[in-house]
Design an enzyme around this catalytic site. Structure first.
Site, PDB file in Angstrom:
ATOM      1  N   HIS A 187       3.702  -6.483   0.568  1.00 37.92           N
ATOM      2  CA  HIS A 187       1.855  -7.017   0.691  1.00 37.92           C
ATOM      3  C   HIS A 187       1.141  -8.425   1.099  1.00 37.92           C
ATOM      4  CE1 HIS A 187       2.238  -6.102  -3.826  1.00 37.92           C
ATOM      5  NE2 HIS A 187       0.733  -7.077  -3.505  1.00 37.92           N
TER       6      HIS A 187
HETATM    7  C1  UD1 Z   1      -4.424  -6.847  -4.943  1.00 40.56           C
HETATM    8  C2  UD1 Z   1      -3.811  -8.233  -6.256  1.00 40.56           C
HETATM    9  C3  UD1 Z   1      -2.229  -8.206  -5.852  1.00 40.56           C
HETATM   10  C4  UD1 Z   1      -1.769  -6.850  -6.372  1.00 40.56           C
HETATM   11  C5  UD1 Z   1      -1.878  -5.844  -5.244  1.00 40.56           C
HETATM   12  C6  UD1 Z   1      -1.350  -4.815  -5.716  1.00 40.56           C
HETATM   13  C7  UD1 Z   1      -5.784  -9.432  -6.436  1.00 40.56           C
HETATM   14  C8  UD1 Z   1      -6.170 -10.912  -5.945  1.00 40.56           C
HETATM   15  N1  UD1 Z   1      -4.439  -9.258  -6.467  1.00 40.56           N
HETATM   16  O1  UD1 Z   1      -3.489  -7.421  -3.968  1.00 40.56           O
HETATM   17  O2  UD1 Z   1      -2.462  -9.215  -7.673  1.00 40.56           O
HETATM   18  O3  UD1 Z   1      -0.071  -7.170  -6.121  1.00 40.56           O
HETATM   19  O4  UD1 Z   1      -3.822  -5.569  -5.403  1.00 40.56           O
HETATM   20  O5  UD1 Z   1      -1.442  -3.593  -5.057  1.00 40.56           O
HETATM   21  O6  UD1 Z   1      -6.191  -8.832  -7.048  1.00 40.56           O
HETATM   22  N2  UD1 Z   1      -7.572  -1.757   0.218  1.00 40.56           N
HETATM   23  C9  UD1 Z   1      -7.896  -0.421   0.656  1.00 40.56           C
HETATM   24  N3  UD1 Z   1      -7.662  -0.020  -0.404  1.00 40.56           N
HETATM   25  C10 UD1 Z   1      -7.429   0.376  -1.472  1.00 40.56           C
HETATM   26  C11 UD1 Z   1      -7.424  -1.193  -1.792  1.00 40.56           C
HETATM   27  C12 UD1 Z   1      -7.089  -2.452  -0.930  1.00 40.56           C
HETATM   28  O7  UD1 Z   1      -8.150  -0.137   1.642  1.00 40.56           O
HETATM   29  O8  UD1 Z   1      -8.080   0.741  -1.733  1.00 40.56           O
HETATM   30  C13 UD1 Z   1      -7.503  -2.648   1.050  1.00 40.56           C
HETATM   31  C14 UD1 Z   1      -8.523  -3.636   2.243  1.00 40.56           C
HETATM   32  O9  UD1 Z   1      -8.611  -3.694   3.391  1.00 40.56           O
HETATM   33  C15 UD1 Z   1      -8.119  -4.923   1.566  1.00 40.56           C
HETATM   34  C16 UD1 Z   1      -7.225  -5.226   1.216  1.00 40.56           C
HETATM   35  O10 UD1 Z   1      -6.492  -3.993   0.925  1.00 40.56           O
HETATM   36  O11 UD1 Z   1      -8.729  -5.670   1.669  1.00 40.56           O
HETATM   37  C17 UD1 Z   1      -6.429  -6.257   0.329  1.00 40.56           C
HETATM   38  O12 UD1 Z   1      -7.856  -5.928  -1.209  1.00 40.56           O
HETATM   39  P1  UD1 Z   1      -7.385  -6.287  -2.573  1.00 40.56           P
HETATM   40  O13 UD1 Z   1      -7.498  -5.435  -3.938  1.00 40.56           O
HETATM   41  O14 UD1 Z   1      -8.383  -7.474  -2.105  1.00 40.56           O
HETATM   42  O15 UD1 Z   1      -6.160  -6.935  -3.335  1.00 40.56           O
HETATM   43  P2  UD1 Z   1      -4.334  -6.525  -2.667  1.00 40.56           P
HETATM   44  O16 UD1 Z   1      -4.310  -7.214  -1.556  1.00 40.56           O
HETATM   45  O17 UD1 Z   1      -4.322  -5.030  -2.928  1.00 40.56           O
END
Ligand code: UD1
Length: 386
Positions: A220
């Site tokens: 991811h």
């Molecule tokens: C975050 C952490 C990363 C960790 C990962 C595990 C930071 C900087 N990064 O990254 O270190 O390895 O979590 O999962 O905090 N989204 C959903 N549903 C959710 C959560 C996320 O649809 O419940 C989608 C959204 O489109 C969002 C994208 O995933 O924009 C990224 O989510 P985000 O929490 O910003 O960062 P991660 O890439 O998940």
């Protein structure tokens, strides 16, 4: 004589994203019943889908969060700023004596920054890890959080060394071991009970998975999924690998979105894209995989503990003990090298590994003991009277 007054200090756990939940669970459990503290869980809402958040609370036996800030997604700045704005109100209302932040996600740095400016003691669990790669958002989060936190709980010796090299005073550093392994050990038996149900839960064909007979993939990170051409080649490579062995790929929402946006169709051979798995299902999958391909931090650690071969699609790791002692190997972005390593492992060349010191299931207890001793000696002014 007047009755003795008891003082308990409010201790707040801040969690937000999937990798936080399994780290907070053992610390909260170890502090339960400790007369020094009353505990509160604040969820920032960084992760909000049921399969990225609620399922973990259920699987881990964590009580529902006392407060949910429901920040949701956004750019790094928007997400971090939104958490800061919302958490300030919660901290001002509840006035905790100590705030515990976990790992390296945006929720970690945002909460630490607000709390420390309000004069609240901040303790960082999983401190000191460094990839020395400043292009990773998590590396910035780690550096800043460690710089401003008052108590630094490290999982391994390299964590202490990194902090000391950065000039952190040794009396802030406590090497306690790996809290994630506490959770893994506690729930190993329950994870195993899920094994027979995995085909149904993950909507896989009945014959998949068989023990030691599949490859498990999680990817991811921006470096692997944000560039369409590379992502397409990565999927092609996984499809190639799946001609030999089923490949099970629980897909993070961010990766799902990138695949969709890039118009990459996945299917054919034995490459199975499934929804993100809950904690117990994922542990069952991980334990019996022939090999794991990942870019996650925590999975590098869990595979090392389980002795499962792990190939990490990154050129660096903030968890060097997983390559020096454990079963993890860094592949970088070279997809031919990935195929070669998978082939070698399947032919029997499995890396030998050892479990790092203090990854023993008692890290949460050590943290609780340090906190209790630290605050028991504090002036009652910092505590709340009950
Ligand atoms: C975050 C952490 C990363 C960790 C990962 C595990 C930071 C900087 N990064 O990254 O270190 O390895 O979590 O999962 O905090 N989204 C959903 N549903 C959710 C959560 C996320 O649809 O419940 C989608 C959204 O489109 C969002 C994208 O995933 O924009 C990224 O989510 P985000 O929490 O910003 O960062 P991660 O890439 O998940």
């Amino acid at each position: 004589m007047p009755p003795a007054t008891t003082y308990t200090m409010l201790l707040m756990h801040i969690v937000g994203a999937r990798p936080n939940f399994m780290k907070a669970a053992p610390v909260r459990a170890a502090l339960e019943g400790c007369p020094t503290f009353t505990q509160l869980i604040v969820h920032t809402g960084q992760h909000y889908d049921d399969n990225m958040s609620q399922v973990f609370f259920r699987d881990l036996g964590l009580p529902r969060p006392d407060v949910n800030l429901e920040v949701g997604s956004g750019s790094h700045s928007v997400q971090t700023a939104e958490i800061m704005l919302r958490i300030e109100r919660v901290l001002l209302e509840h006035k905790p004596g100590v705030v515990l932040v976990y790992g390296d996600v945006n929720s970690t740095i945002a909460a630490a920054l607000v709390a420390v400016k309000l004069g609240i003691t901040v303790a960082h669990v999983e401190a000191g890890l460094r990839s020395f790669d400043r292009s990773m958002p998590e590396e910035i989060n780690r550096i800043v959080t460690d710089r401003i936190a008052d108590m630094l709980f490290t999982p391994s010796q390299d964590g202490d060394e990194n902090l000391l090299l950065e000039g952190v005073s040794p009396d802030k550093i406590y090497r306690v071991g790996n809290v994630m392994i506490d959770t893994l050990l506690r729930l190993q038996g329950r994870a195993e009970e899920r094994w027979p149900f995995l085909p149904r839960t993950l909507r896989l064909p009945d014959a998949v998975p068989r023990k030691q007979n599949y490859v498990l993939v999680t990817l991811h990170r921006p470096s692997n999924v944000d560039e369409s051409a590379y992502l397409a080649r990565l999927v092609e490579t996984l499809t190639d690998i799946s001609r030999h062995l089923p490949v099970i790929f629980p897909v993070h929402p961010r990766t799902r979105e990138r695949l969709r946006a890039a118009g990459i169709s996945v299917g054919g051979e034995q490459l199975y894209l499934v929804d993100p798995a809950g904690y117990l299902d994922f542990q069952a999958l991980q334990k019996h995989a022939a090999v794991v391909i990942t870019d996650s931090g925590g999975i590098q650690e869990e595979t090392t503990f389980l002795g499962v071969p792990c190939l990490t699609m990154r050129s660096n790791t903030e968890r060097p003990v997983t390559t020096s002692l454990g079963t993890n190997r860094l592949i970088g972005s070279d997809l031919d090298s990935l195929k070669l390593h998978v082939r070698r492992i399947l032919e029997g060349e499995r890396p030998a590994g050892k479990r790092p010191p203090l990854w023993d299931g008692h890290a949460g207890e050590r943290i609780a003991a340090v906190l209790a001793a630290h605050f028991a000696s504090r002036d009652v002014d910092t505590a709340t009277k009950t």
